[in-house]
Design an enzyme around this catalytic site. Structure first.
Site, PDB file in Angstrom:
ATOM      1  N   TYR A   5       0.864  -1.146   0.057  1.00 62.07           N
ATOM      2  CA  TYR A   5      -0.233  -0.101   0.047  1.00 62.07           C
ATOM      3  C   TYR A   5       0.391   1.572  -0.131  1.00 62.07           C
ATOM      4  CZ  TYR A   5      -2.956   3.719   1.594  1.00 62.07           C
ATOM      5  OH  TYR A   5      -4.049   4.636   1.106  1.00 62.07           O
ATOM      6  N   SER A  36      -0.195  14.277   6.353  1.00 63.52           N
ATOM      7  CA  SER A  36      -1.318  14.447   5.747  1.00 63.52           C
ATOM      8  C   SER A  36      -2.105  14.373   6.132  1.00 63.52           C
ATOM      9  CB  SER A  36      -0.720  13.065   5.497  1.00 63.52           C
ATOM     10  OG  SER A  36      -1.385  12.657   4.562  1.00 63.52           O
ATOM     11  N   ARG A  69      -5.132   1.054  -7.976  1.00 64.87           N
ATOM     12  CA  ARG A  69      -4.034   0.157  -7.518  1.00 64.87           C
ATOM     13  C   ARG A  69      -4.043  -1.045  -7.550  1.00 64.87           C
ATOM     14  NH1 ARG A  69      -3.048   4.972  -2.982  1.00 64.87           N
ATOM     15  NH2 ARG A  69      -3.161   6.953  -4.097  1.00 64.87           N
ATOM     16  N   HIS A  81       2.007  12.992  -7.324  1.00 60.66           N
ATOM     17  CA  HIS A  81       2.419  11.894  -6.736  1.00 60.66           C
ATOM     18  C   HIS A  81       3.205  10.224  -6.098  1.00 60.66           C
ATOM     19  CE1 HIS A  81      -1.018  11.527  -3.195  1.00 60.66           C
ATOM     20  NE2 HIS A  81      -0.485  10.948  -3.216  1.00 60.66           N
ATOM     21  N   SER A 101       8.630  13.373  -5.711  1.00 60.36           N
ATOM     22  CA  SER A 101       8.600  12.113  -7.061  1.00 60.36           C
ATOM     23  C   SER A 101      10.111  11.531  -7.739  1.00 60.36           C
ATOM     24  CB  SER A 101       7.043  12.722  -8.010  1.00 60.36           C
ATOM     25  OG  SER A 101       5.967  12.130  -7.584  1.00 60.36           O
ATOM     26  N   GLY A 102      10.642  10.545  -6.955  1.00 56.47           N
ATOM     27  CA  GLY A 102      11.472  10.483  -7.386  1.00 56.47           C
ATOM     28  C   GLY A 102      12.637  10.693  -6.401  1.00 56.47           C
ATOM     29  N   ARG A 131      15.660  10.121  -4.192  1.00 57.67           N
ATOM     30  CA  ARG A 131      16.592   8.810  -3.740  1.00 57.67           C
ATOM     31  C   ARG A 131      17.760   9.885  -3.198  1.00 57.67           C
ATOM     32  NH1 ARG A 131      11.876   8.093  -4.666  1.00 57.67           N
ATOM     33  NH2 ARG A 131      11.047   5.660  -4.795  1.00 57.67           N
ATOM     34  N   ARG A 133       8.975   8.112   0.342  1.00 58.97           N
ATOM     35  CA  ARG A 133       9.474   6.769   0.367  1.00 58.97           C
ATOM     36  C   ARG A 133      10.919   6.097   1.288  1.00 58.97           C
ATOM     37  NH1 ARG A 133       6.735   5.778  -5.090  1.00 58.97           N
ATOM     38  NH2 ARG A 133       4.654   5.046  -5.277  1.00 58.97           N
TER      39      ARG A 133
END
Length: 455
Positions: A72, A154, A214, A338, A377-378, A380, A400
């Site tokens: 998730y 959030s 998803r 997102h 978004s992306g 790292r 993430r």
């Protein structure tokens, strides 16, 4: 000239040359200290590695008995092609370093909306963190406060606005992310609570009026909100809870690990009224913040009229939308898809930023201070941050990777991810030939080149 005089002149010249070539060591810096401590103490950081691929694998291993929760958080929409596009877009732009630049002492500080931050890194708004760790958003908020980077909370958090603000600390920098509620009274209540608890900017997410397609969640019917998890902003809200004749809850924590099958069993097979009510509240709150109502540009006026502070629109991918935000007097945008979780087959976020920053209107608004541009978004690595800043962003969001750290080691894991990312940026910026982060912003043609070959 006598030999003695010649000897004296040469001696003085040599002393001058030696003194002029002696450099002062770099000033102490906590970002470099993070790295030097690893070498000096011969001790790996709390996550056991700084390799993000290994850290991601460790997070998956930690969550192996609760894989739907892992998926998730880390999954994407459809075929995951947009998530891949984000990575490819960053890979396809390459840094061209410059040499012999005085970058011994480097400065990462940046000013956003009049506030000076120690680095151009923001903790992105990620919901339902309580499904990965028992401390949920409290751990992340504390970590951000300790490191000194801004924390964006959030609406889908598994802790209340008040509890997260307390965890972030009196000196913490925090913004509030709004999933646009359906009813005006809930909007006003959330804005009031956010302002009262020290959230200085409002981030409105535009790309999630409904949840994306998803497959990994659909296959397991995995939706934490439906079980009362990730709705704690709602269950702590007096206006929302009054609808059900209930008092708002504070210091509410969600059960960890999150086990939806057991909740269904208790609610339906055993007839537990409390659990059935939690599921009802979950459905009702989801109907507020993911209602399927698609807002328009005109609807922004209501929020502008009722929020005293900067407003940032998250989810901008088109040039025309960025220009519309300027025309509407919006303070900032976050170029984001997102993390690839909403629209499959979409443009990579860095490519979107490239297109947006080629707009004369956007560049002029950013340079004049009328518009702040952030990127998501992306991200790292430190190199990723340099690429986004060179493209024109003034700061970036990380998502993430800090969730990997949270799953493995809670607050300490999040702190490591933030520290290693900024340390990487600090080192790579110097090696790229820059001593001040603000020298990089908007220098795409000077710093970057588009990949002309396949790796």
């Amino acid at each position: 000239m006598s030999l003695r005089r010649l000897h004296i002149d040469i001696h003085h010249h040599d002393r001058y040359e030696l003194s002029s070539m002696t450099a002062q060591p770099p000033l102490p810096d906590k970002w470099i200290k993070f790295l030097t401590d690893i070498y000096a103490l011969a001790q790996q950081p709390i996550l056991g590695t700084v390799d993000l691929k290994e850290i991601e694998e460790k997070a998956r291993e930690v969550m192996r008995n609760h894989l739907p929760a892992y998926l998730y958080t880390f999954g994407s929409a459809g075929t995951c092609s947009t998530d891949l596009a984000n990575k490819k877009a960053l890979e396809n732009w390459k840094i061209v370093p410059r040499m012999l630049i005085g970058a011994t002492d480097r400065r990462l500080e940046t000013t956003i909306f009049g506030v000076k931050y120690p680095a151009p890194l923001f903790v992105a708004p990620v919901g339902v963190q309580g499904i990965l760790h028992a401390d949920g958003e409290l751990a992340t908020a504390r970590a951000a406060g300790n490191v000194g980077v801004p924390f964006i909370m959030s609406t889908a958090s598994s802790r209340s606005i008040e509890d997260v603000a307390t965890a972030n600390g009196t000196n913490g920098h925090r913004w509030f992310q709004l999933y646009w509620p359906r009813t005006s009274e809930i909007i006003l209540s959330l804005l009031k609570r956010a302002k009262e608890n020290g959230f200085t900017a409002l981030v409105i997410t535009l790309d999630t009026m409904i949840l994306g397609w998803r497959p990994h969640d659909i296959e397991t019917a995995f939706l934490p909100f439906a079980y009362g998890v990730g709705i704690q902003v709602g269950t702590s809200d007096p206006v929302f809870m009054k609808r059900f004749g209930l008092e708002p809850r504070q210091a509410e924590s969600t059960a960890f690990p999150f086990e939806p099958a057991k909740i269904r069993e208790v609610a339906f097979e055993k007839g537990d009224e409390h659990m059935a009510r939690e599921m009802l509240l979950g459905r009702e709150w989801l109907g507020e913040v993911n209602s399927g109502v698609f807002r328009t540009w005109e609807d922004l006026k209501f929020i502008r009229d009722n929020w005293d502070g900067p407003i940032v629109l998250k989810g901008i991918q088109r040039v025309s939308d960025a220009e519309q935000a300027i025309a509407r007097g919006i303070d900032g945008i976050i170029v984001s898809n997102h993390g690839g979780r909403q629209v499959d087959g979409a443009i990579g976020s860095l490519d979107a930023l490239d297109r947006i920053m080629r707009s004369h209107k956007v560049r002029a608004a950013r340079q004049s201070g009328k518009l702040t541009v952030l990127f998501d978004s992306g991200i790292r690595t430190g190199s990723d941050i340099i690429k986004a800043l060179a493209m024109g962003a003034q700061g970036v969001l990380i998502a993430r990777p800090f969730m990997y750290g949270l799953a493995i080691a809670g607050q300490e894991g999040v702190e490591q991810i933030l520290m290693q990312t900024i340390s990487d940026l600090h080192i790579t910026m110097g090696l790229t030939g820059y001593g001040d982060i603000n020298e990089i912003i908007g220098k795409r043609d000077e710093i970057l080149t588009r990949l002309e070959y396949k790796l």
